[in-house]
Scaffold this motif. Structure first.
Motif, PDB file in Angstrom:
ATOM      1  N   ASN A   5      39.966 -33.080  29.843  1.00  0.00           N
ATOM      2  CA  ASN A   5      40.917 -32.769  28.807  1.00  0.00           C
ATOM      3  C   ASN A   5      41.595 -34.064  28.478  1.00  0.00           C
ATOM      4  N   GLY A   7      42.608 -34.145  25.253  1.00  0.00           N
ATOM      5  CA  GLY A   7      42.943 -33.500  23.842  1.00  0.00           C
ATOM      6  C   GLY A   7      44.263 -33.087  23.780  1.00  0.00           C
ATOM      7  N   HIS A  77      38.760 -32.707  18.683  1.00  0.00           N
ATOM      8  CA  HIS A  77      39.399 -31.831  17.769  1.00  0.00           C
ATOM      9  C   HIS A  77      39.772 -33.084  16.627  1.00  0.00           C
ATOM     10  N   TYR A  85      49.415 -30.319  15.316  1.00  0.00           N
ATOM     11  CA  TYR A  85      48.745 -29.532  14.720  1.00  0.00           C
ATOM     12  C   TYR A  85      48.951 -29.462  13.214  1.00  0.00           C
ATOM     13  N   ASN A 108      35.765 -29.451  16.502  1.00  0.00           N
ATOM     14  CA  ASN A 108      36.938 -28.661  16.586  1.00  0.00           C
ATOM     15  C   ASN A 108      38.028 -28.788  15.567  1.00  0.00           C
ATOM     16  N   GLY A 109      38.848 -27.653  15.434  1.00  0.00           N
ATOM     17  CA  GLY A 109      39.720 -27.661  14.480  1.00  0.00           C
ATOM     18  C   GLY A 109      39.874 -27.022  13.225  1.00  0.00           C
ATOM     19  N   ASP A 110      40.797 -25.788  13.220  1.00  0.00           N
ATOM     20  CA  ASP A 110      40.822 -25.080  12.083  1.00  0.00           C
ATOM     21  C   ASP A 110      39.615 -24.219  11.501  1.00  0.00           C
ATOM     22  N   ILE A 111      38.752 -24.137  12.591  1.00  0.00           N
ATOM     23  CA  ILE A 111      37.506 -23.156  11.992  1.00  0.00           C
ATOM     24  C   ILE A 111      38.100 -21.763  12.372  1.00  0.00           C
ATOM     25  N   LEU A 130      33.733 -25.636  18.549  1.00  0.00           N
ATOM     26  CA  LEU A 130      34.781 -24.813  19.530  1.00  0.00           C
ATOM     27  C   LEU A 130      35.814 -24.230  18.436  1.00  0.00           C
ATOM     28  N   ILE A 131      36.006 -23.035  18.874  1.00  0.00           N
ATOM     29  CA  ILE A 131      37.081 -22.392  18.375  1.00  0.00           C
ATOM     30  C   ILE A 131      38.286 -21.831  19.083  1.00  0.00           C
ATOM     31  N   GLY A 132      39.422 -22.305  18.815  1.00  0.00           N
ATOM     32  CA  GLY A 132      40.475 -22.010  19.463  1.00  0.00           C
ATOM     33  C   GLY A 132      41.371 -20.859  19.010  1.00  0.00           C
ATOM     34  N   ARG A 133      42.362 -21.264  18.182  1.00  0.00           N
ATOM     35  CA  ARG A 133      43.425 -20.311  17.559  1.00  0.00           C
ATOM     36  C   ARG A 133      42.758 -19.193  16.844  1.00  0.00           C
TER      37      ARG A 133
HETATM   38  C1  LIG Z   1      48.392 -22.512  22.891  1.00  0.00           C
HETATM   39  C2  LIG Z   1      47.455 -23.685  22.629  1.00  0.00           C
HETATM   40  C3  LIG Z   1      47.067 -24.251  24.021  1.00  0.00           C
HETATM   41  C4  LIG Z   1      46.125 -25.390  24.019  1.00  0.00           C
HETATM   42  N1  LIG Z   1      45.849 -26.337  25.188  1.00  0.00           N
HETATM   43  C5  LIG Z   1      45.103 -27.033  25.020  1.00  0.00           C
HETATM   44  C6  LIG Z   1      44.697 -27.780  26.211  1.00  0.00           C
HETATM   45  O1  LIG Z   1      45.104 -27.746  27.517  1.00  0.00           O
HETATM   46  N2  LIG Z   1      43.810 -28.788  26.162  1.00  0.00           N
HETATM   47  C7  LIG Z   1      43.186 -29.150  24.939  1.00  0.00           C
HETATM   48  O2  LIG Z   1      42.234 -29.969  25.002  1.00  0.00           O
HETATM   49  N3  LIG Z   1      43.494 -28.604  23.875  1.00  0.00           N
HETATM   50  C8  LIG Z   1      44.318 -27.366  23.814  1.00  0.00           C
HETATM   51  N4  LIG Z   1      44.545 -26.805  22.657  1.00  0.00           N
HETATM   52  C9  LIG Z   1      44.053 -27.402  21.402  1.00  0.00           C
HETATM   53  C10 LIG Z   1      42.873 -26.391  21.131  1.00  0.00           C
HETATM   54  O3  LIG Z   1      41.897 -26.425  22.258  1.00  0.00           O
HETATM   55  C11 LIG Z   1      42.147 -26.903  19.912  1.00  0.00           C
HETATM   56  O4  LIG Z   1      41.677 -28.294  20.159  1.00  0.00           O
HETATM   57  C12 LIG Z   1      43.189 -26.928  18.600  1.00  0.00           C
HETATM   58  O5  LIG Z   1      43.912 -25.809  18.867  1.00  0.00           O
HETATM   59  C13 LIG Z   1      42.372 -27.071  17.447  1.00  0.00           C
HETATM   60  O6  LIG Z   1      41.343 -25.992  17.511  1.00  0.00           O
HETATM   61  P1  LIG Z   1      41.911 -24.549  16.518  1.00  0.00           P
HETATM   62  O7  LIG Z   1      42.074 -24.957  15.296  1.00  0.00           O
HETATM   63  O8  LIG Z   1      40.065 -23.924  16.405  1.00  0.00           O
HETATM   64  O9  LIG Z   1      42.633 -23.984  17.324  1.00  0.00           O
HETATM   65  C14 LIG Z   1      45.567 -25.675  22.715  1.00  0.00           C
HETATM   66  C15 LIG Z   1      45.842 -25.317  21.595  1.00  0.00           C
HETATM   67  C16 LIG Z   1      46.909 -24.152  21.590  1.00  0.00           C
HETATM   68  C17 LIG Z   1      46.881 -23.309  20.200  1.00  0.00           C
END
Ligand SMILES: Cc1cc2nc3c(=O)[nH]c(=O)nc-3n(C[C@H](O)[C@H](O)[C@H](O)COP(=O)(O)O)c2cc1C
Length: 237
Positions: A5, A7, A77, A85, A108-111, A130-133
């Motif tokens: 990681n 990122g 990202h 963010y 990754n980012g905002d998908i 990759l999808i996070g939030r």
């Molecule tokens: C609560 C939270 C914790 C996160 N922890 C990590 C992390 O430990 N390592 C990492 O590379 N990204 C981390 N991220 C970033 C996400 O993996 C991702 O790159 C970022 O949220 C953008 O993608 P998204 O728009 O789909 O959320 C975190 C994001 C959030 C919201």
């Protein structure tokens, strides 16, 4: 696999020259990646941002270092560390990184929708996403995206019954994985994400967050849904 990681933008991580702070030190990046790849016999992958800040967008250089070091897939990202963010993820740099290396690149980012997923794949040429939030409280987003990419059609929202089933399954898994104490705490934010768009969620959350046993949490979620089933509410937002 081992997924490294680089990122994470959190201050407490970056102050120790870890997470995205590593992007500032390409020599150290190379040494770490080479050492990890040499030390293990499982695939090693890497997650980066596009750079440290807008003036130091070295995502392409880091991607090439990663490929040389034997990293087998790269997630990017589309923000710099300095962006945290804020603003919109920018996909141009991800596209340039994809062009610069031949290992799989994941954007990754905002998908947050099937349409956005399709647009980001087209804009970046990435091999995956990759999808996070957007998946928080909405894990069915993956099948929605898969279906849309395959057929061009949007799946209907899951029924309230299905949301209940998925949430109860997730809750049981959180309790089993994290144990009775941490499991109950961690479940609070997940339950809140699932219910965020449903009427009455705020009042429910206030009392749900005071519960401190796994059984009470499960019963409470069942009651929340049972009231809504009885009211004839069928489809989640
Ligand atoms: C609560 C939270 C914790 C996160 N922890 C990590 C992390 O430990 N390592 C990492 O590379 N990204 C981390 N991220 C970033 C996400 O993996 C991702 O790159 C970022 O949220 C953008 O993608 P998204 O728009 O789909 O959320 C975190 C994001 C959030 C919201």
């Amino acid at each position: 696999i081992i997924d490294i990681n680089m990122g994470c933008p959190a201050k407490k991580v970056c102050n120790k020259a870890a997470g995205s702070a590593l992007l500032k030190d390409e020599v150290l990046v190379r040494e770490i990646l080479q050492a990890v790849v040499a030390a293990v016999n499982v695939p090693v992958t890497l997650k980066i941002r596009t750079g440290w800040d807008r003036e130091n967008k070295n995502g392409i250089a880091v991607a090439k270092i990663a490929e040389d070091a034997g990293i087998v897939a790269l997630a990017v990202h589309g923000r710099t560390r300095a962006d945290l963010y804020m603003g919109e993820a920018e996909y141009d740099t991800i596209a340039a990184i994809k062009q610069a290396v031949s290992i799989p690149v994941l954007a990754n980012g905002d998908i947050d929708s099937p349409q956005k997923a399709k647009a980001v794949l087209a804009a970046t040429g990435a091999d995956g996403l990759l999808i996070g939030r957007a998946a928080q409280g909405r894990p069915w987003i993956f099948r929605e995206i898969e279906h849309y990419l395959r057929t061009g059609e949007q799946l209907p929202a899951p029924s309230l019954l299905e949301v209940e089933r998925i949430l109860l399954e997730h809750l049981a898994a959180l309790h089993a994985f994290y144990g009775d104490v941490m499991g109950v705490r961690i479940a609070r934010k997940h339950v809140s994400w699932y219910l965020a768009t449903l009427p009455g969620a705020r009042e429910f959350r206030a009392q749900f967050n005071r519960l401190d046993s796994t059984d009470a949490q499960c019963t409470n979620v069942r009651e929340f849904f049972s009231e809504r089933h009885n009211n004839g509410e069928g489809v989640a937002a």
